[in-house]
Design an enzyme around this catalytic site. Structure first.
Site, PDB file in Angstrom:
ATOM      1  N   LYS A 150      35.805  46.414  55.720  1.00 12.42           N
ATOM      2  CA  LYS A 150      34.712  46.501  54.753  1.00 12.42           C
ATOM      3  C   LYS A 150      33.384  46.859  55.411  1.00 12.42           C
ATOM      4  CE  LYS A 150      33.275  41.634  54.708  1.00 12.42           C
ATOM      5  NZ  LYS A 150      31.904  41.883  55.200  1.00 12.42           N
ATOM      6  N   THR A 151      33.125  46.349  56.611  1.00 16.58           N
ATOM      7  CA  THR A 151      31.853  46.664  57.271  1.00 16.58           C
ATOM      8  C   THR A 151      31.766  48.154  57.585  1.00 16.58           C
ATOM      9  OG1 THR A 151      31.831  44.444  58.247  1.00 16.58           O
ATOM     10  CG2 THR A 151      30.339  46.083  59.193  1.00 16.58           C
TER      11      THR A 151
ATOM     12  N   ASP B 197      26.905  43.129  50.403  1.00 17.65           N
ATOM     13  CA  ASP B 197      28.041  42.625  51.171  1.00 17.65           C
ATOM     14  C   ASP B 197      28.448  41.249  50.639  1.00 17.65           C
ATOM     15  OD1 ASP B 197      29.983  42.429  53.110  1.00 17.65           O
ATOM     16  OD2 ASP B 197      28.615  41.861  54.718  1.00 17.65           O
ATOM     17  N   GLU B 198      29.726  40.910  50.733  1.00 15.75           N
ATOM     18  CA  GLU B 198      30.263  39.597  50.332  1.00 15.75           C
ATOM     19  C   GLU B 198      29.827  39.219  48.917  1.00 15.75           C
ATOM     20  OE1 GLU B 198      32.440  38.349  52.095  1.00 15.75           O
ATOM     21  OE2 GLU B 198      32.050  38.534  54.233  1.00 15.75           O
TER      22      GLU B 198
ATOM     23  N   GLN C 132      38.758  35.717  48.511  1.00 18.39           N
ATOM     24  CA  GLN C 132      38.141  34.945  49.595  1.00 18.39           C
ATOM     25  C   GLN C 132      36.872  34.233  49.129  1.00 18.39           C
ATOM     26  OE1 GLN C 132      38.413  36.562  53.753  1.00 18.39           O
ATOM     27  NE2 GLN C 132      38.802  38.488  52.704  1.00 18.39           N
TER      28      GLN C 132
ATOM     29  N   ARG D 216      43.586  34.827  58.795  1.00 19.52           N
ATOM     30  CA  ARG D 216      42.837  34.814  60.059  1.00 19.52           C
ATOM     31  C   ARG D 216      43.743  35.209  61.217  1.00 19.52           C
ATOM     32  NH1 ARG D 216      38.974  36.137  58.069  1.00 19.52           N
ATOM     33  NH2 ARG D 216      40.350  36.230  56.268  1.00 19.52           N
TER      34      ARG D 216
END
Length: 760
Positions: A54-55, A241-242, A272, A619
């Protein structure tokens, strides 16, 4: 105060700021990423699954806007949640487009809101050089207001009231918008008045708190539409973002700014969203298409982090949630182990197996400590892992918080116990003489020091002498005398009472437990759990002195663990991180999903718990081990457990279950066959079925205790339970009985803990 965002001036129209050349970074994107980057017309929602890049999408999209000259740098707004994320994004964009990135409005929600507010502070009666209060300043100001209102800060802690006010601000509620009923009886029903007084006092001080930054922005836009129109026209492109972590105030702020151009791109993952407890609203991302009609939705599903088995287990688990937009992660990799699901006897064995597994991986050169992580649901779970790692010399570090024995509440409890064991311990006595607050202030402590130095005695003995004189007066004398009387009583208990019971008594009678129970901050329940875990740990030692010596040695062995250390943290703290090997202990009903979340939030709480499980699994890059214990000591009592429903919800083709002999009848072993559903279904979602005992469950003598075949109990039989008394069996499932007890009501218990009435 200078505005850090003004360090880069906005170039005048026509000034050349574009880089001479752009590298071919678009070619490096996969199909989904490139679709998200190139969708530059209208609102866009990018559902970016864990490990899907995503970044990279955010930075490439920002760079493309500038490369195509669709907006000048200062006409782009990019908001993040953390300073770290903002720095990383600016560095990446700078690498793509050069110095032009410095003129982009890029920062956290709070930083951007502060920049806007400083430019237009006068509209709200503030000066541009207003002060932003930190948490301590907020508490101090609220204490002043409570004192002026003649309200007891001990009964209504300022920190608790500040938390409630902050949550109102996160929801965009100024004092006039708060429902009177919502304030309830907090501060004797006067919390709304305190909120009003707090806001007025801050205005007098020319100050704001962090919650005000967004709240004042909303008020600014409402008070001066021209200001809102200026920013609506200026920001041609908005990147977020997020987005799944936004609260109501942030959501309203973004919607207002995006109304003119509608070129808002939000990147997030509804699967998430795990921060509802601090104001995040997963509904913000779920209703994006309703808020922005005609929006383009792009799903990033190709994962670059984890193995197919890890992704398969996580994807099917999260698919059980109804409140989601839906996506399925996949990878081009075809290697990797299945998710290991390990049933163990108790928490001690759980920690031992984790330590042995890490050491085995290290011996085979398959992992280093820094590539391993232990992710727990509750903070109290870390103690057994910390002590095991210290015992075997395995380096570790606790992420997102102090080590167990370094936590404030644990240090406070240990200080009480140190004074009982050694009254002349001045450091311990000074730490707790006014904790919890009992009116013994700094002036009184100074009197104790002066008297102690003059008589060459400890603070404890000085206090014992001074409370019998008139040198200390008022509330301080009364409280100090009560404390010294209590210490004498507690010390007398050492002879005939188990030391862990003394600890529980001290915490209750000192008022420490009560103060935490009255504290409504999000951290308070975890601190109470930690104290109960401390009492549990003490029972493993022969004496109070032996326990305190153990703690001293543990703390002596704590050094500055470097990066090559096993990471120990909560699932909440793990978001955004990744490790080769991840251990996920405590997947049991009554612990995970956490009962408090489900009790307070119902189905929404359960779905957030499932999202936590999803975050934990994703993770892991190479290996994931989910663990559940048949018996766990929680809050000083042994509880029999069944596997979490989340274990049952993982698909058989992606997991390999291994269980200690006799623990889980019907559980699939690594050899294949069977399943865990049989062991977990019957009493799903109930917490009252487990046995409760202060004695450890038998291990060697009855290896089949937990799920052994029923011992001949039938429906209608009369039975006796040591805790619940006589009752009648209503239902039988394996060795689990549902019993209507004469006095305790309907309970679910294990047959090992009841006997047939006729046998008595």
């Amino acid at each position: 105060m200078s505005d850090p965002f003004d360090l880069v001036d906005e170039p005048s129209p026509g000034e050349a700021v574009w880089p001479a050349a752009i590298p071919p970074w678009l070619a490096a994107l996969n199909t989904g990423q490139r679709t998200a980057v190139e969708a530059l017309d209208g609102p866009v929602l990018v559902l970016a699954g864990a490990g899907t890049g995503k970044t990279r999408v955010l930075t490439a999209r920002l760079a493309l806007v500038m490369h195509e000259r669709l907006a000048r740098p200062w006409e782009v707004l990019a908001v993040t949640f953390t300073n770290k994320a903002a720095r990383e994004m600016r560095e990446r964009v700078s690498a793509l487009v050069g110095p032009a990135a410095e003129a982009v409005w890029l920062g956290t929600f709070h930083a951007i809101a502060a920049r806007i507010l400083r430019r237009h502070a006068e509209v709200l009666g503030l000066s541009p050089d207003f002060t932003i209060l930190d948490a301590d300043d907020q508490i101090r100001l609220l204490k002043q207001i409570l004192e002026a209102e003649n309200l007891d800060d001990k009964r209504w802690p300022a920190r608790v009231l500040a938390g409630v006010i902050q949550r109102w601000k996160d929801r965009g509620l100024t004092p006039d918008k708060v429902n009177v009923a919502e304030a309830g009886d907090l501060a004797v029903g006067r919390l709304l008045d305190i909120y009003v007084a707090y806001q007025e006092r801050m205005k007098t001080l020319n100050a704001v708190d962090f919650g005000d930054l967004l709240l004042h922005n909303l008020a600014l836009f409402a008070a001066d539409p021209a200001v809102l129109e200026k920013y609506q026209h200026q920001f041609r492109y908005i990147l977020v973002d997020e987005y799944q972590d936004t609260n109501v105030s942030q959501y309203l702020w973004l919607r207002l700014l995006a109304q003119h151009h509608s070129n808002i791109a939000c990147v997030g993952d509804d699967d998430q969203s795990i921060y509802a407890w601090r104001g995040a609203e997963v509904g913000n991302i779920l209703r994006f298409e309703a808020d922005f009609p005609g929006a383009t939705v792009v799903r990033l599903e190709q994962n670059y982090r984890s193995t197919p088995h890890i992704l398969g287990a996580a994807s099917q688990l999260i698919a059980k949630n109804e409140g989601r937009l839906g996506k399925t992660l996949w990878t081009e990799r075809n290697d990797g182990e299945k998710v290991h699901v390990r049933g163990v006897w108790d928490g001690e064995e759980e920690a031992r197996i984790v330590a042995e597994t890490i050491e085995s991986l290290m011996r085979r050169k398959e992992a280093t400590p820094g590539e391993c992580a232990v992710l727990v649901r509750a903070g109290f779970q870390t103690r057994e892992f910390e002590e095991r790692f210290l015992l075997v010399g395995l380096p570790y570090r606790v992420i997102g918080g102090p080590r167990f024995y370094e936590r404030q509440e644990i240090r406070d409890a240990l200080a009480y116990l140190r004074v009982i064991a050694q009254p002349d311990d001045d450091l311990a006595f000074e730490r707790i003489v006014n904790r919890p607050r009992r009116g013994v202030g700094d002036a009184t402590v100074q009197q104790l020091y002066r008297h102690g130095r003059a008589r060459q005695i400890s603070l404890y003995r000085a206090a014992t002498e001074l409370v019998e004189t008139d040198e200390i007066t008022g509330r301080a004398r009364k409280s100090l005398k009560e404390l010294m009387t209590s210490f004498a009583r507690w010390r007398a208990m050492v002879v005939g009472m188990p030391h862990h019971e003394i600890a529980a008594t001290v915490l209750d009678e000192s008022g420490y437990t009560g103060a935490l129970q009255a504290d409504r901050s999000p951290e308070a329940p975890g601190r109470l759990e930690n104290l109960k875990e401390l009492v549990t740990a003490m029972a493993e030692f022969p004496s109070l002195g032996g326990f305190l010596e153990h703690v001293a040695l543990v703390m002596e062995n704590v050094d500055g663990a470097g990066h090559d250390s096993v990471s120990v943290m909560t699932l909440h703290a793990s978001k955004g991180l990744e490790f080769d090997t991840v251990f996920l202990p405590g997947w049991e009903e009554g612990l995970f999903p956490h009962p408090r979340n489900m009790e307070e939030n119902g189905a929404a709480g359960l779905e957030e718990e499932r999202r936590l499980a999803y975050v934990g699994l994703t993770r892991a890059r190479r290996r994931a081990m989910v663990m559940f214990a048949a018996n766990r000591r929680i809050h000083g009592q042994w509880n029999a457990s069944i596997p979490s429903r989340f274990v049952e919800e993982m698909p058989p083709e992606h997991i390999a279950v291994e269980s200690e002999p006799g623990l889980w009848s019907g559980a699939r072993t690594s050899a294949g066959g069977g399943g865990v559903a049989h062991a977990a279904t019957a009493f799903r979602g109930r917490r009252d079925w487990a046995f409760a005992s202060t004695a450890p469950p038998p291990r060697d003598t009855e290896p089949g205790l937990v799920l052994a075949p029923s011992r001949g109990f039938t429906t209608g039989a009369r039975v006796f339970h040591q805790k619940f008394g006589y009752g009648k069996v209503l239902a039988v499932d394996d060795n689990r009985l549902e019993i209507a007890f004469d006095k305790a009501g309907v309970k679910k218990v294990l047959d090992s803990f009841v006997v047939k009435a006729e046998a008595l």
